[in-house]
Design a protein around this motif. Sequence first.
Motif, PDB file in Angstrom:
ATOM      1  N   UNK A  65      -0.836  -6.702 -10.143  1.00 13.94           N
ATOM      2  CA  UNK A  65      -0.703  -5.238 -10.158  1.00 13.94           C
ATOM      3  C   UNK A  65      -2.085  -4.675 -10.459  1.00 13.94           C
ATOM      4  N   UNK A  66      -2.777  -4.223  -9.443  1.00  8.43           N
ATOM      5  CA  UNK A  66      -4.150  -3.728  -9.572  1.00  8.43           C
ATOM      6  C   UNK A  66      -4.135  -2.206  -9.602  1.00  8.43           C
ATOM      7  N   UNK A  67      -4.022  -1.655 -10.828  1.00  2.47           N
ATOM      8  CA  UNK A  67      -3.948  -0.209 -10.977  1.00  2.47           C
ATOM      9  C   UNK A  67      -2.610   0.372 -10.583  1.00  2.47           C
ATOM     10  N   UNK A  68      -1.668  -0.440 -10.210  1.00  5.80           N
ATOM     11  CA  UNK A  68      -0.352   0.028  -9.751  1.00  5.80           C
ATOM     12  C   UNK A  68       0.710  -0.255 -10.798  1.00  5.80           C
ATOM     13  N   UNK A  69       1.778   0.523 -10.728  1.00  2.00           N
ATOM     14  CA  UNK A  69       2.975   0.206 -11.507  1.00  2.00           C
ATOM     15  C   UNK A  69       3.892  -0.619 -10.610  1.00  2.00           C
ATOM     16  N   UNK A  70       4.157  -1.837 -11.044  1.00  4.15           N
ATOM     17  CA  UNK A  70       4.929  -2.783 -10.232  1.00  4.15           C
ATOM     18  C   UNK A  70       6.119  -3.287 -11.037  1.00  4.15           C
ATOM     19  N   UNK A  71       7.288  -3.193 -10.432  1.00  5.46           N
ATOM     20  CA  UNK A  71       8.510  -3.706 -11.059  1.00  5.46           C
ATOM     21  C   UNK A  71       8.858  -5.037 -10.403  1.00  5.46           C
ATOM     22  N   UNK A  72       9.037  -6.067 -11.214  1.00  6.28           N
ATOM     23  CA  UNK A  72       9.459  -7.387 -10.723  1.00  6.28           C
ATOM     24  C   UNK A  72      10.740  -7.756 -11.462  1.00  6.28           C
ATOM     25  N   UNK A  73      11.809  -7.982 -10.720  1.00  9.14           N
ATOM     26  CA  UNK A  73      13.104  -8.263 -11.325  1.00  9.14           C
ATOM     27  C   UNK A  73      13.747  -9.487 -10.684  1.00  9.14           C
ATOM     28  N   UNK A  74      14.400 -10.265 -11.522  1.00  7.31           N
ATOM     29  CA  UNK A  74      15.234 -11.388 -11.049  1.00  7.31           C
ATOM     30  C   UNK A  74      14.453 -12.305 -10.101  1.00  7.31           C
ATOM     31  N   UNK A  75      13.259 -12.667 -10.498  1.00  7.22           N
ATOM     32  CA  UNK A  75      12.390 -13.497  -9.649  1.00  7.22           C
ATOM     33  C   UNK A  75      11.916 -14.742 -10.390  1.00  7.22           C
ATOM     34  N   UNK A 121       0.819  -1.218   0.000  1.00  4.06           N
ATOM     35  CA  UNK A 121       0.000   0.000   0.000  1.00  4.06           C
ATOM     36  C   UNK A 121       0.848   1.261   0.000  1.00  4.06           C
ATOM     37  N   UNK A 122       2.171   1.094  -0.048  1.00  8.76           N
ATOM     38  CA  UNK A 122       3.083   2.218  -0.094  1.00  8.76           C
ATOM     39  C   UNK A 122       4.269   1.794  -0.963  1.00  8.76           C
ATOM     40  N   UNK A 123       4.892   2.751  -1.602  1.00 10.52           N
ATOM     41  CA  UNK A 123       6.017   2.429  -2.487  1.00 10.52           C
ATOM     42  C   UNK A 123       7.211   1.969  -1.658  1.00 10.52           C
ATOM     43  N   UNK A 124       7.642   0.738  -1.922  1.00 10.16           N
ATOM     44  CA  UNK A 124       8.797   0.176  -1.219  1.00 10.16           C
ATOM     45  C   UNK A 124       9.665  -0.575  -2.219  1.00 10.16           C
ATOM     46  N   UNK A 125      10.854  -0.900  -1.782  1.00  9.11           N
ATOM     47  CA  UNK A 125      11.765  -1.756  -2.541  1.00  9.11           C
ATOM     48  C   UNK A 125      11.972  -3.023  -1.709  1.00  9.11           C
ATOM     49  N   UNK A 126      11.407  -4.122  -2.180  1.00  9.46           N
ATOM     50  CA  UNK A 126      11.463  -5.393  -1.452  1.00  9.46           C
ATOM     51  C   UNK A 126      12.418  -6.321  -2.194  1.00  9.46           C
ATOM     52  N   UNK A 127      13.503  -6.678  -1.528  1.00 12.70           N
ATOM     53  CA  UNK A 127      14.520  -7.485  -2.206  1.00 12.70           C
ATOM     54  C   UNK A 127      14.937  -8.655  -1.316  1.00 12.70           C
ATOM     55  N   UNK A 128      15.004  -9.824  -1.907  1.00  6.98           N
ATOM     56  CA  UNK A 128      15.395 -11.023  -1.179  1.00  6.98           C
ATOM     57  C   UNK A 128      16.863 -11.356  -1.352  1.00  6.98           C
ATOM     58  N   UNK A 129      17.240 -12.539  -0.846  1.00  8.13           N
ATOM     59  CA  UNK A 129      18.631 -12.987  -0.921  1.00  8.13           C
ATOM     60  C   UNK A 129      18.938 -13.718  -2.224  1.00  8.13           C
ATOM     61  N   UNK A 130      17.919 -13.887  -3.066  1.00  5.51           N
ATOM     62  CA  UNK A 130      18.129 -14.566  -4.337  1.00  5.51           C
ATOM     63  C   UNK A 130      17.049 -15.601  -4.587  1.00  5.51           C
ATOM     64  N   UNK A 131      16.895 -15.959  -5.861  1.00  2.37           N
ATOM     65  CA  UNK A 131      15.912 -16.974  -6.241  1.00  2.37           C
ATOM     66  C   UNK A 131      16.246 -18.299  -5.562  1.00  2.37           C
ATOM     67  N   UNK A 132      15.232 -18.906  -4.982  1.00  2.00           N
ATOM     68  CA  UNK A 132      15.432 -20.165  -4.281  1.00  2.00           C
ATOM     69  C   UNK A 132      16.002 -20.010  -2.889  1.00  2.00           C
ATOM     70  N   UNK A 133      16.406 -18.798  -2.526  1.00  2.00           N
ATOM     71  CA  UNK A 133      16.942 -18.547  -1.190  1.00  2.00           C
ATOM     72  C   UNK A 133      15.908 -17.851  -0.304  1.00  2.00           C
ATOM     73  N   UNK A 159       0.126  -8.502  -3.829  1.00  2.00           N
ATOM     74  CA  UNK A 159      -0.847  -7.574  -4.400  1.00  2.00           C
ATOM     75  C   UNK A 159      -0.294  -6.171  -4.253  1.00  2.00           C
ATOM     76  N   UNK A 160      -0.174  -5.459  -5.388  1.00  2.00           N
ATOM     77  CA  UNK A 160       0.279  -4.065  -5.369  1.00  2.00           C
ATOM     78  C   UNK A 160      -0.905  -3.176  -5.717  1.00  2.00           C
ATOM     79  N   UNK A 161      -1.300  -2.320  -4.792  1.00  2.04           N
ATOM     80  CA  UNK A 161      -2.400  -1.397  -5.036  1.00  2.04           C
ATOM     81  C   UNK A 161      -1.870  -0.116  -5.684  1.00  2.04           C
ATOM     82  N   UNK A 162      -2.814   0.771  -6.103  1.00  2.00           N
ATOM     83  CA  UNK A 162      -2.432   1.990  -6.807  1.00  2.00           C
ATOM     84  C   UNK A 162      -1.519   2.851  -5.946  1.00  2.00           C
ATOM     85  N   UNK A 163      -1.747   2.843  -4.636  1.00  2.00           N
ATOM     86  CA  UNK A 163      -0.932   3.656  -3.732  1.00  2.00           C
ATOM     87  C   UNK A 163       0.520   3.193  -3.680  1.00  2.00           C
ATOM     88  N   UNK A 164       0.780   1.948  -4.124  1.00  3.10           N
ATOM     89  CA  UNK A 164       2.142   1.398  -4.069  1.00  3.10           C
ATOM     90  C   UNK A 164       2.870   1.525  -5.398  1.00  3.10           C
TER      91      UNK A 164
END
Length: 648
Positions: free
Chosen positions: A430-440, A372-384, A398-403
């Motif tokens: 991505x429900x009305x939101x701009x969502x970036x998904x990388x290296x997943x 519900x807010x713009x964040x950068x969520x990053x893990x330790x890697x695929x499978x990790x 779920x990414x809302x418009x506010x995110x």
Amino acid sequence: MNGDNGEEDLSYEEAMKVLGYEPGAIVSPHLPVFKRVADKLEKLVRTTRDERLQDNFREELNRLNDALRVVEAGRDREPSLRVRGMGLRFALSLLVVGAVVAAGWYGNDRLLEGDLSRDRQSHEALAEQARLALESRAWDRAESVYSELDNLEPGSPRVLEGLQRIAEGREEARRQQVGFVLGSTRAAIEERNWEEAESRLRELIEMEAGHSEGDELRSLIREGRVSDRIAILLESAGEALQEEEWSVLADYTAKLESLAPDHEQLVRFREATAEGMRILEERRIRARALYEKALALDKGEFSDPALETLREAIRLDNRKEYQDLYNKMSAYTRLLKVPGDYSTIGEALSAARPNDKIRLAEGTFSESLTLNVRVDLEGAGVGKSIIECDAASASVLLATKEASGSRVAAVTMRQTGISLAAERYPIALADGAELVIEDCHLEKGSGHGVAVINGGAGRLRNVQVLKCGWDGLAVNGEGSRAEAVDCRFDSNFHHGIDAWGGGQVSVKASRATRNGLAGAVLMSRGIRSELVQCTIDGNREVGVSVSNGTIAVLKSNRVQGNLLGGVMVEGEGTTAGMEGNVAEENSKFGIMVDHRSTVQPFRDNITRGNKGEQLKLQAVMPEEVVPPPPLLDVPAGQPVEAGPVSPK
């Protein structure tokens, strides 16, 4: 004492009584007769088999010998020979001793006859045991019995015959076993089970070292192994070429060259490897330039452009110094660690402020996330770092418009369980939101892998969407759009890529493969979508379906090995520009264009090796049987319906 039997010596009188005489009788003339009796007793001791009788005979012999010795020593005590009655006494004593000897002899003869009868019975019993062992092909048992019988009947005909039958039976059994092992070896070779074939061949050689087929079988196994290895290398090299994994391709090409230096595919792989190495070098140069640019942007404060520049550099050439700078510049904003600062991702999201970074450690997080807010969520890697939730309950993300503007990277997202409902939760929405998904990696969703609806935007970079129940990437609704670069949509139950109802896609350098329906479906009326430098292969319907009045740009794509055709452009008002595409080895057709559709421009396209029509630009097709799907208007957090099927 008598040294032989440990008993006291007989007196003269006792000795005379043993011989049947009274003291004072004349015995000397008759001693030779008694000695002959002693000889017969001694023979009985040697020949009798009954231990009890043998002991009795030995005892009588000892008493007789003792008596004779004492009497011989006391001859001076004998009276004159004219003493009356001496002849009669001798006859009577001899009769007594003779009777004893005769009884013993007769008893021994009867015993010998009984033993002989029992021996004959024992022989026959052994012969019967040997016969049964032969019939049951128990060669070791038969040999043991015949050996015992041979000790009783040395060299007898039935022993010799039995031993011969044992030798012949063993040889026959050996030949049968050799035949079985030979057949098993051939069967394993036909099945290309080389481990089993080699094991069986070793067994065959142990049984018959000089077997006539040994060298041939060994050669077949060796050649088969090489042939299979070459086939695997060809397949792996082809896959690396399609995936543009140039270092991997170089490795497979070198291995193929060492196994089959004259193979016809080597020229193609060598050329592709050389081109790939050139591309890698260009990427390294580009990555260095991007790194230098990001370094110049480092002013000790948070900068999205600088971080994006570094991410691009890392994708091109993942070096430690690039990653170190990225970590340093990421720390300029507030950093929330899970676990560490917060025990769950949901808690971190609840506490997050705009532009906060959330970093996940390795582990599995069983949560459903709502941004519900713009964040950068990053893990330790695929499978990790793995985020999962129940398929029947919610989306994993779920990414809302506010995110809008949020980024999720370096995680695996998946659903657990199965949902067969008419509407299902996608893995990421991505429900009305701009969502970036990388290296997943997104996998095992009951619905779509990634869904973009209600005017949202999805930006996918180096994302794999695998084994979802509906589409890999689904874009629906006016204003909804998705960009995918270096992505893979693999083994999804419906389409790999699907845009309808106003949805738009731009997919570059990606692959849609082995999906249950089409590789890519573009059917948003009046909306421009594009596929550029993609591989669309091995799908169970057509590779690319363009229909329903959409506007498509298809450029430099390879459409290969799809079951119902390569590229189909269908329906009134549908427009496609096609340039530099290759459609090969598809079933049904290579490129098929409806006479009601427009293809402009159409140049430098290649169709080859397709089963059926290679190219048909004015095909007469039936009226469109799939109506345009309705616009989805799905409230936030609600499940999404499946996309339309492709036109038949």
